[in-house]
Design a protein around this motif. Structure first.
Motif, short mmCIF file in Angstrom:
data_model
loop_
_atom_site.label_atom_id
_atom_site.label_comp_id
_atom_site.label_asym_id
_atom_site.label_seq_id
_atom_site.Cartn_x
_atom_site.Cartn_y
_atom_site.Cartn_z
N ILE A 1 51.63 100.13 -13.46
CA ILE A 1 51.59 98.68 -13.42
C ILE A 1 50.14 98.19 -13.28
CG2 ILE A 1 52.25 96.64 -12.09
CD1 ILE A 1 54.89 98.01 -11.54
N ARG A 2 49.35 98.89 -12.45
CA ARG A 2 47.96 98.50 -12.26
C ARG A 2 47.18 98.55 -13.58
NH1 ARG A 2 44.21 102.35 -9.45
NH2 ARG A 2 42.42 101.75 -10.64
N ASP A 3 47.44 99.59 -14.39
CA ASP A 3 46.76 99.71 -15.68
C ASP A 3 47.14 98.57 -16.61
OD1 ASP A 3 45.44 101.96 -14.91
OD2 ASP A 3 46.81 103.36 -15.91
N ARG A 4 48.41 98.18 -16.57
CA ARG A 4 48.86 97.08 -17.43
C ARG A 4 48.15 95.78 -17.05
NH1 ARG A 4 54.96 96.88 -18.31
NH2 ARG A 4 54.36 98.51 -19.73
N PHE A 5 48.02 95.51 -15.75
CA PHE A 5 47.30 94.31 -15.30
C PHE A 5 45.83 94.40 -15.68
CE2 PHE A 5 50.87 93.61 -12.26
CZ PHE A 5 51.22 92.35 -12.74
N MET A 6 45.27 95.59 -15.59
CA MET A 6 43.87 95.79 -15.98
C MET A 6 43.69 95.49 -17.47
SD MET A 6 40.92 96.84 -14.93
CE MET A 6 39.57 97.93 -15.15
N ASN A 7 44.60 95.98 -18.29
CA ASN A 7 44.54 95.75 -19.73
C ASN A 7 44.66 94.27 -20.06
OD1 ASN A 7 44.44 98.52 -19.91
ND2 ASN A 7 46.54 98.75 -20.63
N ILE A 8 45.63 93.62 -19.46
CA ILE A 8 45.83 92.18 -19.68
C ILE A 8 44.61 91.41 -19.20
CG2 ILE A 8 47.20 90.17 -19.01
CD1 ILE A 8 49.64 92.11 -18.95
N GLY A 9 44.08 91.80 -18.06
CA GLY A 9 42.89 91.15 -17.52
C GLY A 9 41.69 91.27 -18.44
N LEU A 10 41.50 92.44 -19.03
CA LEU A 10 40.38 92.63 -19.97
C LEU A 10 40.56 91.82 -21.25
CD1 LEU A 10 39.59 96.43 -19.53
CD2 LEU A 10 38.14 94.49 -18.90
N VAL A 11 41.79 91.70 -21.72
CA VAL A 11 42.06 90.89 -22.90
C VAL A 11 41.74 89.43 -22.61
CG1 VAL A 11 43.88 90.03 -24.43
CG2 VAL A 11 43.72 92.48 -23.94
N ILE A 12 42.21 88.94 -21.46
CA ILE A 12 41.93 87.54 -21.07
C ILE A 12 40.44 87.33 -20.89
CG2 ILE A 12 42.24 85.83 -19.23
CD1 ILE A 12 45.10 87.01 -18.88
N LEU A 13 39.77 88.26 -20.24
CA LEU A 13 38.32 88.16 -20.03
C LEU A 13 37.58 88.14 -21.36
CD1 LEU A 13 36.01 88.12 -17.95
CD2 LEU A 13 36.00 90.62 -18.10
N SER A 14 38.01 88.95 -22.31
CA SER A 14 37.37 88.97 -23.64
C SER A 14 37.55 87.64 -24.35
CB SER A 14 37.95 90.10 -24.50
OG SER A 14 37.64 91.34 -23.93
N TYR A 15 38.74 87.07 -24.26
CA TYR A 15 38.98 85.76 -24.87
C TYR A 15 38.10 84.70 -24.21
CZ TYR A 15 41.05 81.34 -26.10
OH TYR A 15 41.21 80.04 -26.53
N LEU A 16 38.04 84.70 -22.89
CA LEU A 16 37.23 83.71 -22.18
C LEU A 16 35.75 83.89 -22.49
CD1 LEU A 16 39.03 83.65 -18.70
CD2 LEU A 16 39.18 81.96 -20.56
N MET A 17 35.30 85.14 -22.59
CA MET A 17 33.91 85.40 -22.96
C MET A 17 33.65 84.88 -24.37
SD MET A 17 31.84 89.02 -22.96
CE MET A 17 32.23 89.32 -21.25
N GLY A 18 34.57 85.12 -25.27
CA GLY A 18 34.44 84.61 -26.63
C GLY A 18 34.45 83.10 -26.68
N SER A 19 35.14 82.48 -25.74
CA SER A 19 35.23 81.02 -25.71
C SER A 19 33.96 80.32 -25.24
CB SER A 19 36.39 80.59 -24.79
OG SER A 19 37.63 80.92 -25.38
N ILE A 20 33.06 81.07 -24.64
CA ILE A 20 31.78 80.47 -24.22
C ILE A 20 30.98 80.19 -25.49
CG2 ILE A 20 29.60 80.83 -23.00
CD1 ILE A 20 31.19 82.82 -21.19
#
Length: 188
Positions: A1-20
């Motif tokens: 479960i921790r890995d799944r949250f990590m993966n989702i977190g990195l995807v969200i972080l990448s989108y937010l970074m791209g949104s800057i």
């Protein structure tokens, strides 16, 4: 479960970074709205035309890094392609700017640089060549992304071809107004 949250977190972080959007930020620093200048597009080409070379270089480097960094991070987790794709989507459809972003080319450059320096050089050489011949940045960007896809498809043995094709389609989509202007011989 921790890995799944990590993966989702990195995807969200990448989108937010791209949104800057560095074009918005640089223009705001100068006290203007990039959407009120030139073509209104929040990208490095419009910044170059309206604000000058030094500001355009800052925007270009920032936009390249936001594609490069997620892919490098993703190499440790075996899904760098997804993170790069999401960063480009974030640039084109940023949550911070009502989903009205740039054309994605510079962020795409960061992604392909992280994947393979060959892709980056092929894009660069193609872009410079077509720009010198046709004097059209938008046309050069579209054709150069096609060249990278074709090179990847015919000469690289990896799983990047589908992603490179998707990036080519995204770049065509974000340049749809430029395509209409090119068709009508009205492109700057």
């Amino acid at each position: 479960i921790r890995d799944r949250f990590m993966n989702i977190g990195l995807v969200i972080l990448s989108y937010l970074m791209g949104s800057i959007n560095f074009a918005y930020l640089v223009a705001r620093f100068k006290g203007v709205n990039i959407q009120d200048l030139g073509s209104g597009n929040p990208g490095s080409s419009n910044v170059l035309r309206t604000m000058g070379k030094s500001y355009a270089i800052i925007v270009l480097i920032g936009d390249i890094l936001k594609g490069f960094i997620p892919v490098i991070i993703g190499l440790n987790y075996d899904y760098s392609l997804i993170l790069g794709f999401v960063a480009v989507i974030g640039h084109c459809f940023p949550i911070f700017y009502k989903f009205k972003g740039g054309k994605g080319v510079a962020t795409y450059l960061g992604v392909i640089l992280a994947l393979s320096y060959k892709f980056f050089f092929i894009f660069g050489i193609s872009w410079i060549t077509f720009s010198l011949i046709f004097r059209l940045a938008s046309f050069s960007s579209m054709v150069s992304s096609l060249m990278v896809f074709l090179y990847g498809y015919f000469f690289e043995i990896n799983n990047y071809s589908m992603l490179l094709f998707i990036f080519f389609i995204i770049i065509l989509f974000t340049h749809k107004e430029n395509i209409v202007r090119l068709k009508n011989s009205r492109e700057n």
